[in-house]
Design a protein around this motif. Structure first.
Motif, PDB file in Angstrom:
ATOM      1  N   GLY A 286       0.815  -1.203   0.000  1.00 41.03           N
ATOM      2  CA  GLY A 286       0.000   0.000   0.000  1.00 41.03           C
ATOM      3  C   GLY A 286       0.846   1.248   0.000  1.00 41.03           C
ATOM      4  O   GLY A 286       0.754   2.087  -0.890  1.00 41.03           O
ATOM      5  N   ARG A 287       1.712   1.395   1.014  1.00 44.22           N
ATOM      6  CA  ARG A 287       2.615   2.546   1.104  1.00 44.22           C
ATOM      7  C   ARG A 287       3.892   2.109   1.794  1.00 44.22           C
ATOM      8  O   ARG A 287       3.910   1.873   2.997  1.00 44.22           O
ATOM      9  N   ILE A 288       4.943   1.989   1.027  1.00 48.28           N
ATOM     10  CA  ILE A 288       6.226   1.536   1.557  1.00 48.28           C
ATOM     11  C   ILE A 288       6.952   2.717   2.188  1.00 48.28           C
ATOM     12  O   ILE A 288       7.208   3.725   1.526  1.00 48.28           O
ATOM     13  N   THR A 289       7.267   2.602   3.487  1.00 49.60           N
ATOM     14  CA  THR A 289       7.983   3.685   4.159  1.00 49.60           C
ATOM     15  C   THR A 289       9.478   3.421   4.256  1.00 49.60           C
ATOM     16  O   THR A 289      10.270   4.366   4.222  1.00 49.60           O
ATOM     17  N   THR A 290       9.874   2.172   4.401  1.00 46.87           N
ATOM     18  CA  THR A 290      11.293   1.856   4.478  1.00 46.87           C
ATOM     19  C   THR A 290      11.488   0.375   4.211  1.00 46.87           C
ATOM     20  O   THR A 290      10.529  -0.391   4.122  1.00 46.87           O
ATOM     21  N   ALA A 291      12.733  -0.019   4.060  1.00 43.78           N
ATOM     22  CA  ALA A 291      13.081  -1.424   3.835  1.00 43.78           C
ATOM     23  C   ALA A 291      14.504  -1.627   4.324  1.00 43.78           C
ATOM     24  O   ALA A 291      15.251  -0.666   4.539  1.00 43.78           O
ATOM     25  N   ALA A 292      14.885  -2.886   4.528  1.00 43.64           N
ATOM     26  CA  ALA A 292      16.228  -3.193   5.021  1.00 43.64           C
ATOM     27  C   ALA A 292      16.596  -4.605   4.604  1.00 43.64           C
ATOM     28  O   ALA A 292      15.751  -5.397   4.176  1.00 43.64           O
TER      29      ALA A 292
ATOM     30  N   LEU B 189      13.341   7.362  -8.140  1.00 42.39           N
ATOM     31  CA  LEU B 189      13.578   6.218  -7.262  1.00 42.39           C
ATOM     32  C   LEU B 189      13.926   6.718  -5.862  1.00 42.39           C
ATOM     33  O   LEU B 189      14.863   7.496  -5.685  1.00 42.39           O
ATOM     34  N   ASN B 190      13.182   6.257  -4.873  1.00 42.71           N
ATOM     35  CA  ASN B 190      13.417   6.665  -3.488  1.00 42.71           C
ATOM     36  C   ASN B 190      14.269   5.606  -2.795  1.00 42.71           C
ATOM     37  O   ASN B 190      13.771   4.556  -2.384  1.00 42.71           O
ATOM     38  N   LEU B 191      15.559   5.872  -2.662  1.00 37.63           N
ATOM     39  CA  LEU B 191      16.438   4.924  -1.988  1.00 37.63           C
ATOM     40  C   LEU B 191      16.089   4.868  -0.496  1.00 37.63           C
ATOM     41  O   LEU B 191      15.978   5.906   0.157  1.00 37.63           O
ATOM     42  N   VAL B 192      15.913   3.654   0.030  1.00 39.48           N
ATOM     43  CA  VAL B 192      15.560   3.480   1.435  1.00 39.48           C
ATOM     44  C   VAL B 192      16.579   2.632   2.186  1.00 39.48           C
ATOM     45  O   VAL B 192      16.535   2.571   3.417  1.00 39.48           O
ATOM     46  N   TYR B 193      17.493   1.990   1.462  1.00 39.75           N
ATOM     47  CA  TYR B 193      18.527   1.175   2.106  1.00 39.75           C
ATOM     48  C   TYR B 193      19.727   1.150   1.168  1.00 39.75           C
ATOM     49  O   TYR B 193      19.564   1.043  -0.052  1.00 39.75           O
ATOM     50  N   ALA B 194      20.928   1.228   1.754  1.00 35.57           N
ATOM     51  CA  ALA B 194      22.116   1.247   0.906  1.00 35.57           C
ATOM     52  C   ALA B 194      23.305   0.662   1.650  1.00 35.57           C
ATOM     53  O   ALA B 194      23.397   0.736   2.879  1.00 35.57           O
ATOM     54  N   ARG B 195      24.199   0.079   0.892  1.00 38.87           N
ATOM     55  CA  ARG B 195      25.520  -0.352   1.332  1.00 38.87           C
ATOM     56  C   ARG B 195      26.365  -0.479   0.087  1.00 38.87           C
ATOM     57  O   ARG B 195      25.869  -0.310  -1.036  1.00 38.87           O
ATOM     58  N   ARG B 196      27.644  -0.774   0.261  1.00 39.88           N
ATOM     59  CA  ARG B 196      28.554  -0.785  -0.889  1.00 39.88           C
ATOM     60  C   ARG B 196      28.145  -1.806  -1.948  1.00 39.88           C
ATOM     61  O   ARG B 196      28.413  -1.612  -3.138  1.00 39.88           O
ATOM     62  N   SER B 197      27.536  -2.914  -1.550  1.00 35.80           N
ATOM     63  CA  SER B 197      27.249  -4.004  -2.489  1.00 35.80           C
ATOM     64  C   SER B 197      25.917  -3.851  -3.199  1.00 35.80           C
ATOM     65  O   SER B 197      25.771  -4.264  -4.356  1.00 35.80           O
TER      66      SER B 197
END
Length: 382
Positions: free
Chosen positions: A46-52, A351-359
C-alpha cells in the motif's frame, strides 16, 4: 582557449552531468530483483515507508497502509509477516522505521509512541513505551534510531508557526536515555523554510519549495550522523557542498567540501509549483489567478536548485548524498564515515532509496499500474 569558449564548455559539461564532483570512480547499478504486484497479494504493497536487508540477505519491507513488515528471501519469496494493525503486543498504528540491534529487530510506532522489539524469527519480544517530551517550540516524533545500549535518537518536529520565512532556529538531534534524560548531540540551523499566505479559506502555512537547508542522515543504530549543506563561498572559489560526519556522541569525525555546478530552475517548474498551490487554495479560476500571484511572491523560488536533495546512511557506515537538480537521472555521491569519497552512482530521479551499502541498494519505485514496488540493485565498481 578564448574565455567565451571555455565558459561554454564548462556550461555544456554541467548540463550533461548536472554535477561534476571531484570523485572519479563511477559505480554501475544492475537491477537484480523487483517486489510488488497487484496480482500477487504477498507482494502487493500500500505505502512503503522503508526497507532493510539483514545479515542473511533477507529483505524487510515496511508497509504503512497494512501496518506490518514483510520478510522476503533473497530470491523474493515471502517468508513471514511481522505485526498487524492494532494496539496489542506486536501490533502497530503508525509503523515507520526499523533496524537490527543485539540480535533483535526493532520497529518504531509514532502513533503509539513506542518501539516494538521482535526476535529475528518474527516473535514479539518486548515493547518500550517512549515518554519523549520535546523541547519548547517543537513537536513529538518517532525515534530515528535505537542504539545498541538501549538509547533512542529523536529529531523533534518543527512547529508550523516557527517555519515562517525570516525565522531561524536550531533544530536539535536528541538522545534519550533509558531513564528518560535527554542529551543534545548537536544542532543544525534552519531558516526561511515556511511561508504564510492569506487565502479565501483563511491563512495557510506552507513549506517553501527548494529551501537551501541542511540535509542530514541518521544511521538506524545511532552510531553515525551526516549533515550536508552549502559550504562557504569566498571570492574566486566555486560553490561547494560541505559534508560533515559525526559519531554516536555528536563528535565530528570528518569534513569535506565538494564543488558543484548550480543548476537553473526552469520557469515551467516554478509555474507548475505555484499552480498546484493556487488550485488547492481557491476553487474558482478568478481566485486561482489571485492565489498564483500571492504564492509566487511568497515562495520567492530561487534561480538555482539547492545542492543537496537528501542524505541516506548506509548500513556499512557509508554516507549517500543525493544531488538536487533537473532531469530524469539523479547522481548520488558515496562517502565513508570520515567523509572521504568512495564513488558515485546514477539512479532514476524518481527512485526513493531506502537502504544502501557498498554491495547493493533498495529503492521504492512504481510499477506499471502505479503501485509501489521495491527494486534491489547490485553495484559494480570499476
Amino acid at each position: 582557449m578564448p574565455e567565451t569558449i571555455a565558459r561554454y564548455l564548462r556550461w555544456a559539461a554541467a548540463a550533461c552531468l548536472i554535477v561534476q564532483p571531484a570523485i572519479a570512480q563511477e559505480w554501475i547499478p544492475r537491477e537484480q530483483l523487483r517486489l510488488g504486484s497487484l496480482d500477487e497479494p504477498s507482494t502487493s504493497f500500500g505505502r512503503i515507508t522503508t526497507a532493510a536487508i539483514d545479515a542473511t540477505n533477507r529483505i524487510y519491507v515496511v508497509d504503512a497502509l497494512a501496518q506490518n513488515a514483510r520478510v522476503f528471501s533473497p530470491g523474493g519469496r515471502l517468508e513471514r509477516t511481522i505485526g498487524r494493525r492494532g494496539k496489542g503486543p506486536g501490533e502497530f498504528e503508525g509503523v515507520s522505521r526499523l533496524g537490527f540491534t543485539n540480535d533483535r529487530l526493532w520497529v518504531s510506532d509514532g502513533a503509539l509512541n513506542r518501539v516494538v522489539f521482535f526476535t529475528l524469527d518474527g516473535r514479539p519480544d518486548s515493547t518500550s513505551v517512549l515518554r519523549f517530551v520535546p523541547p519548547p517550540g517543537f513537536g513529538g516524533s518517532a525515534p530515528a534510531a535505537v542504539t545498541r545500549d538501549g538509547n533512542f535518537i529523536f529529531v523533534p518536529a518543527v512547529d508550523a508557526a516557527r517555519m515562517v520565512a525570516g525565522r531561524r532556529l536550531q533544530l536539535p538531534v536528541l538522545r534519550m536515555r533509558a531513564a528518560g534524560m535527554l542529551d543534545t548531540l548537536y544542532s543544525v540551523e534552519i531558516a526561511n523554510v515556511g511561508i504564510s499566505v492569506e487565502t479565501p479559506r483563511g491563512p495557510v502555512i506552507a513549506s517553501r519549495p527548494l529551501v537551501d537547508r541542511p540535509q542530514q542522515g541518521i544511521e538506524v543504530n545511532g552510531n553515525l550522523f551526516a549533515i550536508a549543506d552549502a559550504g562557504p563561498v569566498t571570492r574566486g572559489s566555486s560553490p561547494r557542498v560541505r559534508l560533515t560526519t559525526r559519531d554516536g556522541n555528536g563528535t565530528i569525525l570528518g569534513q569535506r567540501d565538494v564543488p558543484y555546478e548550480p543548476q537553473p530552475v526552469a520557469r515551467a517548474w516554478r509555474d507548475s509549483v505555484v499552480n498546484r498551490f493556487a488550485m488547492v487554495a481557491a476553487p474558482d479560476p478568478q481566485g486561482q489567478q489571485l492565489m498564483r500571484s500571492r504564492f509566487a511572491d511568497a515562495f520567492d523560488i530561487p534561480a538555482t536548485f539547492p545542492p543537496v536533495e537528501r542524505v541516506l546512511m548506509g548500513s556499512d557506515r557509508t554516507v549517500w548524498v543525493k544531488l538536487a537538480g533537473p532531469g530524469s537521472t539523479a547522481t548520488w555521491l558515496i562517502f565513508d564515515d570520515r567523509a572521504r569519497p568512495l564513488g558515485r552512482v546514477n539512479f532514476p530521479r524518481g527512485l526513493n532509496l531506502v537502504y544502501a551499502r557498498r554491495s547493493d541498494v533498495l529503492g521504492v519505485g512504481t510499477g506499471p499500474d502505479d503501485e509501489p514496488i521495491i527494486i534491489r540493485y547490485t553495484l559494480t565498481k570499476p
